[in-house]
Scaffold this motif. Structure first.
Motif, PDB file in Angstrom:
ATOM      1  N   ILE B  90      -1.863 -11.505  -1.862  1.00  0.00           N
ATOM      2  CA  ILE B  90      -0.965 -10.530  -2.453  1.00  0.00           C
ATOM      3  C   ILE B  90      -1.244  -9.154  -1.859  1.00  0.00           C
ATOM      4  CG2 ILE B  90      -0.172  -9.506  -4.597  1.00  0.00           C
ATOM      5  CD1 ILE B  90       0.246 -12.470  -4.589  1.00  0.00           C
ATOM      6  N   LEU B  92       0.062  -6.241  -2.879  1.00  0.00           N
ATOM      7  CA  LEU B  92       0.649  -5.274  -3.797  1.00  0.00           C
ATOM      8  C   LEU B  92      -0.499  -4.557  -4.501  1.00  0.00           C
ATOM      9  CD1 LEU B  92       3.390  -7.519  -5.421  1.00  0.00           C
ATOM     10  CD2 LEU B  92       3.706  -5.869  -3.598  1.00  0.00           C
ATOM     11  N   CYS B  93      -0.162  -3.521  -5.237  1.00  0.00           N
ATOM     12  CA  CYS B  93      -1.209  -2.779  -5.937  1.00  0.00           C
ATOM     13  C   CYS B  93      -1.288  -3.231  -7.387  1.00  0.00           C
ATOM     14  CB  CYS B  93      -0.938  -1.284  -5.867  1.00  0.00           C
ATOM     15  SG  CYS B  93      -1.089  -0.668  -4.207  1.00  0.00           S
ATOM     16  N   PRO B  94      -2.394  -3.844  -7.785  1.00  0.00           N
ATOM     17  CA  PRO B  94      -2.496  -4.422  -9.116  1.00  0.00           C
ATOM     18  C   PRO B  94      -2.453  -3.381 -10.238  1.00  0.00           C
ATOM     19  CG  PRO B  94      -4.607  -4.467  -8.014  1.00  0.00           C
ATOM     20  CD  PRO B  94      -3.601  -4.049  -6.998  1.00  0.00           C
ATOM     21  N   ASN B  95      -2.762  -2.126  -9.898  1.00  0.00           N
ATOM     22  CA  ASN B  95      -2.827  -1.118 -10.958  1.00  0.00           C
ATOM     23  C   ASN B  95      -1.474  -0.461 -11.228  1.00  0.00           C
ATOM     24  OD1 ASN B  95      -3.002   0.044  -8.420  1.00  0.00           O
ATOM     25  ND2 ASN B  95      -3.894   1.914  -9.227  1.00  0.00           N
ATOM     26  N   LEU B  96      -0.480  -0.779 -10.414  1.00  0.00           N
ATOM     27  CA  LEU B  96       0.842  -0.193 -10.638  1.00  0.00           C
ATOM     28  C   LEU B  96       1.734  -1.193 -11.384  1.00  0.00           C
ATOM     29  CD1 LEU B  96       1.517   1.467  -7.169  1.00  0.00           C
ATOM     30  CD2 LEU B  96       0.385   2.427  -9.155  1.00  0.00           C
ATOM     31  N   SER B  97       2.869  -0.703 -11.860  1.00  0.00           N
ATOM     32  CA  SER B  97       3.765  -1.592 -12.597  1.00  0.00           C
ATOM     33  C   SER B  97       4.543  -2.464 -11.617  1.00  0.00           C
ATOM     34  CB  SER B  97       4.726  -0.782 -13.463  1.00  0.00           C
ATOM     35  OG  SER B  97       5.732  -0.210 -12.656  1.00  0.00           O
ATOM     36  N   ASN B 101       5.785  -1.526  -7.785  1.00  0.00           N
ATOM     37  CA  ASN B 101       5.410  -2.330  -6.634  1.00  0.00           C
ATOM     38  C   ASN B 101       6.622  -2.754  -5.825  1.00  0.00           C
ATOM     39  OD1 ASN B 101       2.562  -2.945  -6.050  1.00  0.00           O
ATOM     40  ND2 ASN B 101       2.510  -3.378  -8.247  1.00  0.00           N
ATOM     41  N   LYS B 133       8.176  -8.382 -16.473  1.00  0.00           N
ATOM     42  CA  LYS B 133       8.882  -7.196 -16.965  1.00  0.00           C
ATOM     43  C   LYS B 133       8.652  -6.055 -15.987  1.00  0.00           C
ATOM     44  CE  LYS B 133       8.497  -8.267 -21.828  1.00  0.00           C
ATOM     45  NZ  LYS B 133       7.344  -9.215 -21.727  1.00  0.00           N
ATOM     46  N   ASN B 135       8.046  -2.962 -16.383  1.00  0.00           N
ATOM     47  CA  ASN B 135       7.000  -1.988 -16.669  1.00  0.00           C
ATOM     48  C   ASN B 135       5.648  -2.622 -16.927  1.00  0.00           C
ATOM     49  OD1 ASN B 135       7.405  -3.142 -19.114  1.00  0.00           O
ATOM     50  ND2 ASN B 135       8.541  -1.409 -19.980  1.00  0.00           N
ATOM     51  N   GLN B 137       2.085  -4.099 -16.049  1.00  0.00           N
ATOM     52  CA  GLN B 137       1.135  -3.815 -14.968  1.00  0.00           C
ATOM     53  C   GLN B 137       1.004  -5.073 -14.113  1.00  0.00           C
ATOM     54  OE1 GLN B 137      -2.351  -1.841 -16.443  1.00  0.00           O
ATOM     55  NE2 GLN B 137      -3.416  -2.077 -14.516  1.00  0.00           N
ATOM     56  N   GLY B 139      -1.225  -6.324 -12.261  1.00  0.00           N
ATOM     57  CA  GLY B 139      -2.480  -7.072 -12.368  1.00  0.00           C
ATOM     58  C   GLY B 139      -2.496  -8.036 -13.535  1.00  0.00           C
ATOM     59  N   SER B 140      -1.613  -7.820 -14.517  1.00  0.00           N
ATOM     60  CA  SER B 140      -1.618  -8.711 -15.668  1.00  0.00           C
ATOM     61  C   SER B 140      -0.700  -9.913 -15.474  1.00  0.00           C
ATOM     62  CB  SER B 140      -1.222  -7.932 -16.931  1.00  0.00           C
ATOM     63  OG  SER B 140       0.112  -7.512 -16.836  1.00  0.00           O
TER      64      SER B 140
END
Lengths: 345, 507, 376
Positions: B90, B92-97, B101, B133, B135, B137, B139-140
């Motif tokens: 991956i 992408l940045c896990p800390n962004l929504s 991303n 969704k 918004n 995050q 990473g979740s």
């Protein structure tokens, strides 16, 4: 992701950042309530609160810069000594070289920008570890301060003194002294500057491409690169901004103390880091909130105030308490986050 | 129809110190075409993709987009030119929504319009049927969803060329289906797709053309419909593949031992990774396996056996004696070895040399204060490099500079050196070329014939059928069946996995 | 950018045993950085003032022979730094971070020595306890504080710099508190041997102590696999765990080892002056120790390390300090010069800069290589 309103309102989870910010504000309120309970109603006077702001305006600005680079996953430990250098340079400019306030402000900004430029270039484009670069920056600023002028002196320049003693009255927050006279509450110019910085930086981090880029490269710089973000430039700008903020913070500090000294703001970088951490910024990058940092500074200084009001006037005790506080905070953060992670998994 | 060519590579060369990674490679992609890029590990697929996406700079050759030569010097150049990539890992940045991303790094405006962005993201996620969704995050989300978000991003970028670099490795079957639907949809819209994968079936399911690379050279371009699978494999390996049919299961060995007592036996084993308590045993010289969909709990089961996750309950017996396995070292001392699923994260110690990686487990078992002498270490390393035909410049080369297959062999060597009685191999063949896969399968059978017990996990059922004499089928983190003997066939396994209930991934 | 598999130049097969290959392999070696820095400093001093290297044998006030000269000073003064650099290297390797509390911890352990030896008196006539007891107590206390740092880093997973920020802030205060904010002075002469000279031996004792520490760590690294385990944990802690290593414990133990190093350094510091000033002793030594590790070419982000390079790095930093003093730089301005030198060094050793230099060199030597190839 604090301000994102859930479109459908189903998600009840609060994100890590939100949680940390909540903790920070809660701790600050708790601290303040403790202060009120144990140290009497002096802490209830608005002016006591404003004094905390007056004392810490510079630290707030420095911490904002620190949070910024910490969000990108870096660190800048040169800001404290940079403050000392700015104070000394401005002081010499005003008193020995016949400069005026305007040139002093330009000098402050120039020094900050110069440090930011060089450090940012070395870190972003030559990919040298930020810790080592800013460590050298710190040493350089420290040495330069004594090269500019080795001893402490108070600035006599009238224009500057006028600016320094300018008080901005906060309406409706005053109180009556023992004689029954109304004493208006006030803040110094530095506080206004600090509040502007906090607001501006919050906006930058929240609503601009650059600001989101800071978070992105802090989260995963390789991914950020793949996503089409210019990682090097973004990183460079973070350090440049931090440098400029240190310049501004330096001048605000100067405005508050009104003197130049090689020992000014010693350890300010550690206070700034501590404030950022208490404010929920992670040293590992990718998460942080400027409001959190703001409350981090306030929490830190409230603790210091409590300690010194308790009569443990020794600087030793302040240090030990602050350290214990940081320790407590870190452990709580660590435990809370690991619990959360476990719950998710 | 004579399609319009969107991308043409000619004479691409790329050299790394000591290695010619690409030599005079050509590649043609037409509009609305799904084109598989095939080759063994080290054949130059990844390098070619990285040249195309601006991660690497080519040393020679030309790239034409819609007939015009283009220079790609950075990932941004590639994006601007209309080449989008979705990687196996991956990016992408896990800390962004999720929404961020999808849109970050693409907008011209210096401000972020959250409302508009979230709305657009929602629309796009909805149209592609991605369960996330805007918004949330990132990473979740589960890895599979993250992968799909990456694809959604690429799709939304109006790309002319979409590169999918092993996107299916971390997806389960249903998600793969969804992805294929998406790919065919994009194909209709006229996007040219380059599809890199190790799964042959998937190639034949969606691809129109196949380009094969071998040893950094262009081997040929074929119509998928006209190239039988066996021929494709032989083109990739550069030899005829009789070896495939040579594989004989050592049925004799396992039958012989059928009555024997189990080497390892567990009952009611349970760990923090959230699997239902399960029973398990393995006999001397047996090869068995855990099968099931991704996320069904097969890896978690073996991790519980090895003590890699915290064990919550259950009893474990080795050779009939009750033992406690609380941490990996306990298992290692009892003669259990575990080759982890995620080689990069859990297996290799990147900056250490091949030699140090090989001796690591043995050294840990001996303890910090009883070092293996330099001479012994060198001897062990040489022995296993030779035995497993590990391709490395020297035993002192850092393992991270080896290709994936060779890294895997080093990890295997590490555990063989530890001389286990019971070896757990979790996806040992993942992301590895066909040739090495076969070697590893053969090795497993050889180990079993030497009297060692092996538990083998693979996403490819063919492979499991090749080596295992007994399969434990997992579903939704529960063991739901055990198959052996005549039940060991593809249909029966599928049946058991499907097991009446609808199977879905448990994110 | 770490995971991008950069082709590593080091592992190119040697293409011939001509004279250049030795130098080439040396240049690629990690220890080249401190060696080059040292050479530059030596040459600079030779050009500026050859008498810098003079060593004289003289007698001290007690009539014993002592060696003096800048080189001796450098070796002597670098002792504490070298000892710290050893521990710091291990900590850096295992935890990917640095302990910034070592300066404060030196003040702390020094304070413990004073407390044990002086009791509550400020200028006792006789020692209140044997020196060895003081040393052992000091080691114990320093190791406990090391363990505190280690526990925060290893078990609470707090970034090392932040975790050690706590002791950095509080250490000197605790040091003052231990002795009720007094500065006792030890009058016993034999205590001074450890930080100065043992009568009759012309070489300062700290040099011996430093060498002893180096020998011990060399033996430890040779006869245990501490090095392999720390590096393994520093590079990939999850892999290490699955290979049976306990990464938390390894991280923890490196901080305890650093604690021991701090105790030894603190003991020398007290012995030098028979007392210490809590707020200034070993000020900024943490920065020097970290610089020593970095100068040794070790990644501050952890992983592989080269102990010899770190130790050499420590000496180079002291060499630099002494050189600057010789040029009449006032001590408070010293950091500025040091910073410039450090920046030059890190810039030159930055992989990107090195790659660029290598590329330029390759271009220059390309025609020559082509001829060679043709001749083959």
């Amino acid at each position: 992701m604090k301000l994102i309103k859930n479109a459908d309102g189903t998600s009840k989870k609060i994100s890590d950042q939100n949680l940390l910010l909540t903790i920070t504000i809660a701790v600050f309120l708790l601290m303040y309530i403790c202060a009120v309970v144990f140290l009497g109603s002096g802490f209830l006077k608005p002016q006591t609160f404003f004094n905390i702001l007056n004392e810490n305006a510079a630290l707030i600005i420095l911490s904002c810069g620190m949070s910024l680079v910490m969000i990108t996953g870096g660190i800048d430990i040169s800001v404290g000594m940079l403050t000392a250098l700015v104070c000394m340079s401005c002081a010499v400019n005003l008193d020995y070289n016949g400069g005026n306030v305007l040139t002093s402000i330009l000098i402050a900004l120039g020094i900050g920008a110069a440090f930011g430029l060089v450090q940012g270039y070395l870190i972003a484009y030559l990919e040298i570890q930020p810790f080592i670069v800013t460590l050298a920056g710190m040493f350089f600023a420290k040495g330069m301060t004594t090269i500019v002028n080795a001893t402490q002196f108070n600035v006599a320049n009238e224009e500057f003194q006028a600016l320094k003693s300018t008080r901005i009255t906060v309406p409706g927050m005053g109180s009556y002294n023992k004689l029954g006279n109304y004493v208006p509450a006030y803040v110094e110019i530095g506080v206004i500057v600090a509040l502007i910085v906090v607001a501006a930086l919050f906006a930058v981090l929240r609503w601009t491409k650059l600001g989101r880029g800071f978070y992105a490269i802090g989260g995963n710089s390789q991914s950020a690169n793949m996503l089409g973000i210019n990682v090097k430039r973004t990183k460079f700008l973070a350090y440049l901004l931090c440098g400029i903020l240190a310049g501004i913070g330096g001048f605000v500090y100067f405005l508050h103390v009104g003197s130049g000294s090689p020992s000014h703001a010693s350890g300010a970088e550690m206070n700034a880091i501590a404030s950022s951490i208490i404010g929920g910024t992670m040293l590992s990058g990718g998460s942080g909130n400027i409001f959190g940092t703001f409350f981090g500074v306030l929490s830190l200084s409230t603790i210091k105030n409590i300690v010194s009001s308790l009569g443990l006037d020794d600087a030793w005790w302040t240090n030990i308490t602050v350290a214990a506080m940081i320790c407590l905070f870190l452990v709580v953060q660590s435990v809370v986050l690991s619990r959360k992670n476990k719950a998710k998994a | 129809m004579q399609e319009e060519v969107v991308l043409r590579l000619e004479g691409i060369c790329k050299e790394f110190p000591g290695v010619k990674a690409l030599q005079d490679v050509e590649f043609t992609l037409r509009k609305g075409e799904i084109h598989a890029l095939m080759g063994e590990n080290g054949a130059g697929k990844s390098t070619l993709i990285k040249v195309l996406t601006g991660v690497y700079q080519k040393d020679g050759g030309n790239i034409f987009l819609s007939g015009k030569p283009v220079a790609i010097r950075s990932t941004q150049d590639a994006q601007n030119a209309g080449i989008s990539t979705v990687y196996q890992e991956i990016t992408l940045c896990p800390n962004l929504s999720v929404a961020e991303n999808m849109f970050i790094g693409r907008t011209k405006s210096i401000f972020t319009n959250w409302k508009k962005m979230n709305e657009e993201a929602k629309k796009l996620l909805g149209s592609l049927d991605i369960p996330a969704k805007p918004n949330q995050q990132l990473g979740s989300c589960s890895i599979a969803v993250q992968q799909m978000v990456a694809i959604a991003r690429a799709v939304d970028m109006d790309c002319k060329v979409l590169i999918l670099d092993e996107p299916t490795s971390s997806l389960d079957e249903q998600e793969v289906e969804k992805l294929f639907k998406l790919m065919l949809d994009l194909k209709k819209r006229g996007v040219g797709i380059i599809f890199v994968t190790h799964f042959l079936d998937q190639v034949y399911a969606v691809c129109d053309k196949i380009t094969v690379l071998r040893d950094g050279r262009f081997e040929g371009e074929y119509d998928a419909a006209e190239l039988p699978k066996v021929e494709l494999v032989s083109k990739m390996l550069g030899k005829d593949l009789n070896a495939l049919s040579d594989m004989e299961k050592p049925a004799a060995v396992s039958d012989e031992e059928n009555g024997g007592a189990p080497v390892f036996e567990a009952s009611g084993l349970e760990s923090t990774a959230g699997i239902a308590p399960f029973d398990f045993n393995i006999r001397k010289g047996e090869v068995n396996g855990f099968t099931g969909l991704l996320g069904s709990g097969r890896s978690e089961s073996v991790r519980a056996i090895y003590g890699a996750d915290k064990v919550l309950g259950g009893t474990v017996k080795m050779d009939g004696r009750e033992v406690k396995i609380k941490k990996p070292l306990d298992a290692m001392k009892l003669g259990i070895s575990y080759l982890p699923e995620d080689r990069k994260r859990d297996g290799i110690v990147g900056d250490l040399s091949v030699k140090e990686n090989i001796i690591l487990a043995l050294q840990v078992m001996k303890g910090m204060f009883h070092p293996i002498s330099r001479a012994d270490a060198a001897k062990f390393a040489d022995e296993y490099i030779k035995l497993l035909e590990i391709k490395t410049a020297s035993p002192d080369t850092p393992i991270k500079s080896l290709s994936g297959g060779n890294q895997q062999k080093v990890i295997l060597a590490r555990w063989l050196l530890a001389n286990p009685v019971y070896l757990i191999l979790d996806e040992p063949t993942r992301g590895i070329d066909v040739g090495t896969k076969l070697e590893i399968q053969k090795l497993v059978l050889k180990l079993a014939s030497e009297g060692r017990s092996v538990t083998f996990i693979s996403s490819e059922i063919d492979e499991m059928l090749n080596v295992c004499s007994r399969l434990i089928v997992m579903r939704d983190r529960k063991a739901v069946g055990e198959l052996s003997g005549s039940d060991l066939n593809q249909n029966k396994i599928m049946e058991t996995i499907a097991g009446g209930e609808k199977v879905h991934e448990n994110a | 950018m770490k995971t991008l598999e950069k082709p590593v130049q080091q592992h190119q097969k040697p293409t011939g045993k001509d004279g250049g290959s030795f130098i080439k392999s040396l240049v690629r070696n990690q220890i080249f950085i401190p060696i080059a820095a040292l050479l530059i400093l030596v040459i600079f001093n030779l050009v500026a003032d050859p008498s810098f290297f003079a060593i004289t044998l003289s007698q001290n006030s007690a009539g014993y022979p002592i060696l003096s000269g800048n080189l001796i000073n450098i070796l002597d003064n670098a002792s504490e730094l070298v000892i710290l650099a050893i521990g710091m290297t291990l900590v850096t390797s295992a935890s990917g971070g640095q302990d910034i509390s070592v300066g404060a911890a030196i003040a702390l352990s020094g304070s413990v020595v004073l407390r044990v030896l002086c009791g509550t008196e400020s200028r006792p006539e006789t020692l209140q306890a044997p020196i060895i007891v003081a040393f052992l107590v000091c080691c114990l206390v320093a190791m406990i504080f090391g363990a505190f740092n280690g526990a925060l880093v290893a078990y609470f997973k707090i970034q090392p710099m932040v975790a050690t920020l706590i002791l950095f802030t509080a250490g000197r205060s605790i040091a003052a508190w231990i002795n009720n904010n007094e500065l006792p002075i030890i009058s016993e002469a034999s205590f001074g041997y450890f930080g100065n000279f043992i009568p009759g031996i012309p070489v300062p004792t700290p040099i011996f102590i430093a060498v002893l520490c180096m020998i011990i760590i060399a033996l430890v690294l040779r006869f245990t696999k501490l090095g392999l385990f720390t590096q393994s944990v520093g590079i990939n802690s999850e892999s290490s765990r699955l290979n049976g290593i306990n990464p938390e414990f390894i991280k923890f133990i490196t901080y305890v080892i650093l604690g021991l190093c701090v105790a030894i350094a603190g003991f020398i510091k007290v012995s030098r002056f028979s007392t210490i000033n809590y707020s200034v002793v070993a000020k900024d030594i943490e920065m020097d120790a970290i610089l020593a590790v970095a100068l040794g070419g070790n990644a501050l982000s952890g992983g592989k390390f080269n102990m010899a390079a770190s130790v050499l790095g420590a000496y180079v930093i002291q060499f630099l300090t002494t050189t600057l003093f010789k040029f009449n730089v006032i001590s408070s301005a010293l950091p500025a010069y040091k910073a410039v030198v450090v920046i030059i060094l890190v810039v030159l050793s930055a992989p990107i800069v090195r790659d660029k230099i290598a590329a330029v060199r390759k271009k220059l030597s390309a025609p020559r290589t082509a001829v060679k190839e043709a001749n083959r």
